[in-house]
Design an enzyme around this catalytic site. Sequence first.
Site, PDB file in Angstrom:
ATOM      1  N   HIS A   1      65.125  52.335  11.454  1.00 32.65           N
ATOM      2  CA  HIS A   1      65.181  50.923  10.523  1.00 32.65           C
ATOM      3  C   HIS A   1      66.399  50.409  10.188  1.00 32.65           C
ATOM      4  O   HIS A   1      67.470  51.388  10.554  1.00 32.65           O
ATOM      5  CB  HIS A   1      64.490  51.647   9.183  1.00 32.65           C
ATOM      6  CG  HIS A   1      62.880  52.024   9.467  1.00 32.65           C
ATOM      7  ND1 HIS A   1      62.185  51.148   9.800  1.00 32.65           N
ATOM      8  CD2 HIS A   1      62.508  53.125   9.104  1.00 32.65           C
ATOM      9  CE1 HIS A   1      60.745  51.717   9.684  1.00 32.65           C
ATOM     10  NE2 HIS A   1      60.830  53.027   9.243  1.00 32.65           N
TER      11      HIS A   1
ATOM     12  N   CYS B   1      65.736  46.310  12.468  1.00 35.72           N
ATOM     13  CA  CYS B   1      65.728  44.968  11.650  1.00 35.72           C
ATOM     14  C   CYS B   1      67.082  44.626  11.062  1.00 35.72           C
ATOM     15  O   CYS B   1      67.946  45.418  10.952  1.00 35.72           O
ATOM     16  CB  CYS B   1      64.779  45.084  10.161  1.00 35.72           C
ATOM     17  SG  CYS B   1      62.929  45.012  10.624  1.00 35.72           S
TER      18      CYS B   1
END
Length: 440
Positions: free
Chosen positions: A268, A311
């Site tokens: 992430h 991301c």
Amino acid sequence: HMGPKGRNSSSHFTDERMLGMCGMQPCHQEALKKNRVALAKQLMLSELLEHLLEKDVITMEMRELIQAKAGSFSQNVEFLNLLPKRGPKAFDAFCAALRETKQGHLQDLLYRTLSNLVFVLQLGCDYDSSLPFPTHESGLTLKKPRLSEEEMEHSLDNGDGPPCPQVKPCTPEFYRVHHHLAYRLESRPRGLALVLSNMRFNGEKDLEFRSGGDVDHNALITLFKHLDYSVEFLRDQTAQEMQEKLHNFAQSPRHRFTDSCVVALLSHGVEGGIYGVDGKLLQLQEVFRLFDNANCPSLQNKPKMFFIQACRGDETDRGVDQRDGKERAASPGCEESDAGKEEMLKVRLPTRSDMICGYACLKGTAAMRNTKRGSWYIEALTQVFAESARDMHVADMLVKVNALIKEREGYAPGTEFHRCKEMSEYCSTLCRHLYLFPGR
């Protein structure tokens, strides 16, 4: 009786059992085995044993056992019999001790052997991947209903393909024509590759499990292995552990004997950083700094590839309708010329050069990951590199990856990801074409 640093003999035997359960890596054992005769003849043990004793690689009892042997050759043989049983960190500690005791020529011998070994990692897929949604890498938990088996089949987004196709080799003729103008890429292995994949998270951030991440890291490990890279794999690291492991990887003396380097980070993330499993961020600029010309002289003038599957923001790209008519390339704007400026004679390297970094998505946006088949970006990357590395340089392959990502669209009716889009990008300070020349 008491062992070193106050440990008694019973704790020594406990240590022995624990070390036996997680012994030295097979590639390190092989490097020691191949150089066993040279080490047995040349090792100077007395000071080296003190270093290893201090680092808890050997015990007092072991030192006494070694020194009880008659003659330096017999002592060296006894030591080389014991070393492979002293756990996964023993090899690195031994190499460091060689350097510290002015026996760097033996360390170089070991690392040269290690560089010629191609490691085959057998990795199991022990994670649950029963949620086939496309999802994103920003990390904050999205509560999704668990679908029935029938619904799950229809929620797979379009464009899924094999995890890692076979790499096609380049021809001798292509190599002959192109290698003069490209980065030198002739070493075996081509370079060291590090794949770092975070999947299970804890901490205050409530970061969700990265279902499908195992598909990504297995595909990359296979790809890099087929491209003749020596692959190291790390999973589920805290931010601090990532920083330390990346630092150790960047400082490996083995880079001296190879022609390139690869780092793949899957986690992430947010713009400019990726999350460790503890929910803390490691800044990407810090990662690049570890490999720059100042901090990693072994890789100066050698190409360094980075691939970031994470991301760079929370915005899901909803896409726009294409207007009628053919696609047109944007025309360039006016450019100012610097031709009149006096050129300084460059006798030094810039701090950062010879790097190329592929990002799964644009700044501020979310990267998409299919929970059955892995992330869109890694799937496209492995597909393009396997097919095109034989006759296309890396920058052009990443343009081809961009084209695949541009066409891909989420298919998950009833969720926020239906018809969602993604756009990958890359940035480069490469100074020559970077051909991987697979099979040469």
